[in-house]
Design a protein around this motif. Structure first.
Motif, PDB file in Angstrom:
ATOM      1  N   GLU A   1      -6.602   1.580  -3.238  1.00 21.72           N
ATOM      2  CA  GLU A   1      -5.242   1.072  -3.161  1.00 21.72           C
ATOM      3  C   GLU A   1      -5.162  -0.411  -3.449  1.00 21.72           C
ATOM      4  O   GLU A   1      -4.154  -0.903  -3.935  1.00 21.72           O
TER       5      GLU A   1
ATOM      6  N   GLN B   1       0.817  -1.206   0.000  1.00 29.06           N
ATOM      7  CA  GLN B   1       0.000   0.000   0.000  1.00 29.06           C
ATOM      8  C   GLN B   1       0.853   1.259   0.000  1.00 29.06           C
ATOM      9  O   GLN B   1       0.501   2.285  -0.608  1.00 29.06           O
TER      10      GLN B   1
ATOM     11  N   ALA C   1      -5.150  -0.584   3.579  1.00 31.70           N
ATOM     12  CA  ALA C   1      -5.372  -0.341   2.144  1.00 31.70           C
ATOM     13  C   ALA C   1      -6.814   0.084   1.905  1.00 31.70           C
ATOM     14  O   ALA C   1      -7.749  -0.517   2.422  1.00 31.70           O
TER      15      ALA C   1
END
Length: 816
Positions: free
Chosen positions: A307, A233, A303
């Motif tokens: 992402e 991420q 995340a």
């Protein structure tokens, strides 16, 4: 002109108006585990799917790399280049360091590719081989800043190597500066190595200097290298910020996964500052170690959908639209299953599938899509409707405009009609295709039964056009009031306007092809459909029967045939016919692979990289499947010319063949090439040839299976094989008469005839009247080899042709 690369379907500028050019990186055996596993499983189609997914997510160019230990890189790369060339609209970057692989791929790719890559690692051996190939095939080239010492670390070293590469590529091998994309090869800032803390700074500075010091050259960068070793991420955010900085420094192109780049505006300001501190190695009282701060900052961040890639996926309705555009049926059932949870089946058809297919038609009209690819889109449309039908209420879809299609009485040709069926059906219209050899009475009955809104009639030859004309009054008297669309090779706007329109009370419309038929139906829906009007002026000179204006030599010797009378031949090797196929007529005319807006080189690449392999595969299938069964009935017969007729003596009887004469100079007629009784009489050759019924059976199977693209290819192939058989047997007869000669082809397959005499096919421009088949069948008796006549004097099987053979030295093909 702006520097560009191109696929089979489109050109892409290397310097995007909003930079950078995005080069998809996931079709790489070394950079993508998914792609590598698919490659190791020899699942090439799934590998292509990986490339298509990147294209769908915004990649302008697709990097393709198959180099992997234990694999045959040449076989893998050429196979995938060929498949991607036909499937991807995005151009390819051919990623290999092996000159032989690069050259093989450039030779077969039907566009302008980018080669990735060249460098000076071996002192300049490979760079010279690759630049030579790039110059020959017009490719752009990625140049890595590597020499014998390895990858350049500092901006100064990167620029020095770039200058050396530029000197070889441009000064020695004639590439243009704009053909070079310099990759300054950034290192990761996530390793903790003190020597790499300024890796981003050195790379950005090198980009600026190359753009300034090597005018015209472009720059490219593998952006994700900057973040190797960091959490996924965090990598995505750092890559996105670094890309923004690189573009500001002058970067033209980026090798990235476009779906994993986040717009700078969507990155929180604090995240951006942490990334910039790391990239520029900014240290101070508050930030003593930018890397440790970066890791700590992102360690607690989960995340987000953006992402982890979930939000980057296109919506299923967009996926389906694109699948129609791409002719892609893979995962169709899954996409439709998702859509059925949100839309009624009829809405999926009307709101997604029909608009997609109509967009395909618009692109075809602009010359941006070729007919074979239209048919692939139609296959997706048809398969979608088939999958949706079990979930539709019976009442759904009944309001569609209804079109009745038929090939007219006595005519066995259905390719044109079937193409109209495909195009109309897959644009949302209800089509009743009632087949070939349909009499007017049946058309009237069916039109009433299905409540047709329009009738479409098709026919190939002159006799069919006459039948269309004669049936207009019959349709009027039966009380039909719906528009009638007419199509076929023998029709002209003038004939329809002057011979058909006046005899019917509703619009009669000439349609040159399937898309003209689609346009007519759309105009009907809009209330703007009108009858065909012809406003051209044609001057026709009246000719008296028997007049001869062309100077025909009357002293030519009459050859001695090997026998008089009729014989059958059934032991012809099908493979010998392939060398006589008019490949240019097949590719351009029958299959629709025309040059259009393409350049000469691009078109040649399309033919060699895509079309010719299809042709060669059909040859193999036809031989293996026994689809070609050549049979011939032929013979030589005493004859004499009488005016515009040739009188043939056979089986103790005389048979009269009357031929038309040209209405304008040179006023030719086939009878002119034969001697009169007063000149001592002559010899005429005749033949009927067929490749048998199996080819027709196979094309019918493909059509019924909705394999429209294969149907088009095989039908066109069968017609040209039949003509090749006619040309082959004409050659046999010339040799038997001692007049010889050859047929030659140019590089694209265009045919040039270099022999004495000519063959004139019945039903074709020099002798269009199919009534000649009556006397021909009387003495050649082709029924014994499976050939019959329809009531309209057309031969069955469809892949059959006939001719009279004239030996006169001046006899050449002409039209009346």
């Amino acid at each position: 002109m702006k520097p560009s690369v191109a696929s089979l379907y489109q050109a892409v500028e290397l310097q995007q108006e909003i930079p950078p050019l995005l080069i998809g990186e996931r079709a790489n055996a070394n950079g993508s585990k998914k792609f590598r596993e698919l490659l190791l499983a020899d699942d090439y189609q799934a590998c292509v799917k990986v490339a298509l997914e990147q294209e769908a997510r915004g990649a302008h160019v697709i990097d393709l790399c198959t180099a992997y230990a234990g694999r045959d890189e040449l076989a893998d790369l050429t196979t995938l280049v060929r498949l991607c060339a036909g499937a991807l609209k995005a151009p390819l970057m051919i990623d290999s360091t092996t000159p032989a692989c690069i050259k093989a791929c450039l030779r077969l790719y039907p566009g302008r590719a980018i080669v990735n890559s060249i460098n000076l690692e071996d002192g300049g051996v490979n760079i010279r081989r690759i630049c030579r190939a790039a110059k020959k095939y017009g490719a752009a080239v990625v140049a890595l800043t590597i020499d014998e010492k390895g990858m350049a670390m500092t901006a100064a070293e990167k620029v020095r190597i770039a200058r050396a590469i530029h000197a070889i590529a441009v000064d020695e091998y004639g590439l243009r500066s704009r053909d070079l994309l310099f990759d300054c090869l950034t290192f990761t800032v996530g390793s903790g190595d003190a020597n790499l803390r300024d890796a981003a700074v050195q790379t950005l500075e090198a980009i600026r200097r190359i753009k300034a010091e090597l005018p015209g050259c472009l720059t490219v960068l593998g952006v994700s290298n900057i973040s190797f070793g960091l959490a996924p991420q965090a990598r995505r955010i750092l890559n996105s910020v670094f890309l923004h900085e690189a573009v500001a420094a002058g970067l033209d192109a980026a090798i990235v996964d476009a779906a994993k780049i986040v717009p700078l505006a969507r990155i929180p300001a604090e995240d951006r500052e942490v990334c910039l501190d790391l990239l520029y190695n900014r240290q101070g009282e508050e930030v003593k170690d930018p890397l440790l701060r970066f890791i700590a900052h992102f360690s607690d961040k989960a995340a987000t959908p953006a992402e982890d890639g979930q939000e980057g996926d296109s919506k299923p309705e967009e996926q389906l639209f694109q699948m129609v555009m791409d002719g892609d049926k893979e995962q169709l059932e899954d996409v439709l299953a998702i859509l059925r949870q949100r839309f009624r089946p009829i809405d999926i058809i009307n709101q997604i599938l029909v608009p997609a297919m109509r967009h395909v038609g618009e692109l075809f009209g602009k010359g941006e899509i070729l007919l074979p690819f239209v048919l692939q889109s139609a296959e997706v449309m048809k398969a979608s409707v088939t999958l949706l039908e079990p979930f539709m209420d019976k009442a759904e879809g009944t309001a569609a405009t209804t079109v009745l299609l038929a090939t007219v009485q006595g005519d066995v040709h259905d390719i044109g009609k079937n193409l109209v069926d495909i195009i109309l059906s897959n644009n949302g219209y209800l089509v009743h295709n009632i087949g070939i050899k349909v009499p007017a009475e049946t058309i009237i009955e069916k039109a009433r039964e299905v409540r047709a809104d329009l009738i479409g009639l098709s026919g190939l030859l002159v006799k069919s056009a006459i039948i269309m004309q004669e049936s207009m009054a019959q349709y009027r008297e039966a009380g039909l009031t719906v528009p009638i669309l007419l199509g076929g090779a023998a029709l002209t706007p003038k004939f329809v306007a002057e011979s058909c329109v006046p005899q019917y009370d509703a619009p009669v419309v000439y349609c040159a092809d399937a898309f003209a038929g689609l346009k007519a139906v759309q105009e009907f829906e809009a209330g703007t459909l009108t009858a065909t009007v012809y406003d051209g002026a044609t001057a026709v000179k009246a000719m008296k029967p028997g007049i001869r204006v062309a100077e025909i030599d009357r002293t030519n010797p009459v050859p001695v045939p090997p026998f008089l009378g009729q014989r059958y031949v059934e032991d012809i090797d099908p493979a010998v016919l392939f060398s006589l196929i008019n490949v240019e007529a097949l590719f351009r005319g029958r299959w629709g692979y025309r040059r259009g807006k393409m350049g000469a080189g691009e078109y040649a690449d399309l033919i060699e990289g895509t079309v010719r392999p299809l042709y060669e595969e059909l040859q193999r299938k036809a031989l293996a499947g026994g689809w070609i069964q050549p049979r011939v009935s032929y013979g030589y017969f005493p004859c004499r010319a009488e005016g515009d007729a040739v009188i043939v003596q056979a089986d103790g009887a005389e048979h009269r063949f009357s031929f038309p004469r040209q209405a304008e100079a040179p006023f030719l007629c086939i009878a002119d090439y034969f001697k009169t009784a007063g000149e001592g009489g002559d010899i005429a050759g005749f033949f009927v040839v067929t490749i048998g019924p199996k080819m027709s059976e196979e094309t019918a199977r493909l059509y019924q299976a909705d394999a429209y693209h294969e149907y088009l290819l095989l039908h066109g192939f069968s017609v040209e094989v039949t003509d090749a058989l006619a040309e082959y047997w004409h050659g046999v007869m010339r040799r038997e008469m001692g007049i010889g000669g050859t047929q030659t082809q140019n590089a694209l397959g265009a045919v040039t005839q270099n022999y004495q005499g000519s063959r004139y096919g019945f039903g074709y421009p020099a002798c269009p009247d199919l009534e000649a088949h009556k006397p021909l069948f009387a003495f050649l008796k082709p029924e014994a080899i499976g050939i019959t006549l329809t009531e309209n004097m057309q031969m069955v099987p469809e892949q059959t042709t006939s001719a009279i053979v004239a030996h006169h030295p001046q006899a050449k093909y002409f039209a009346v």
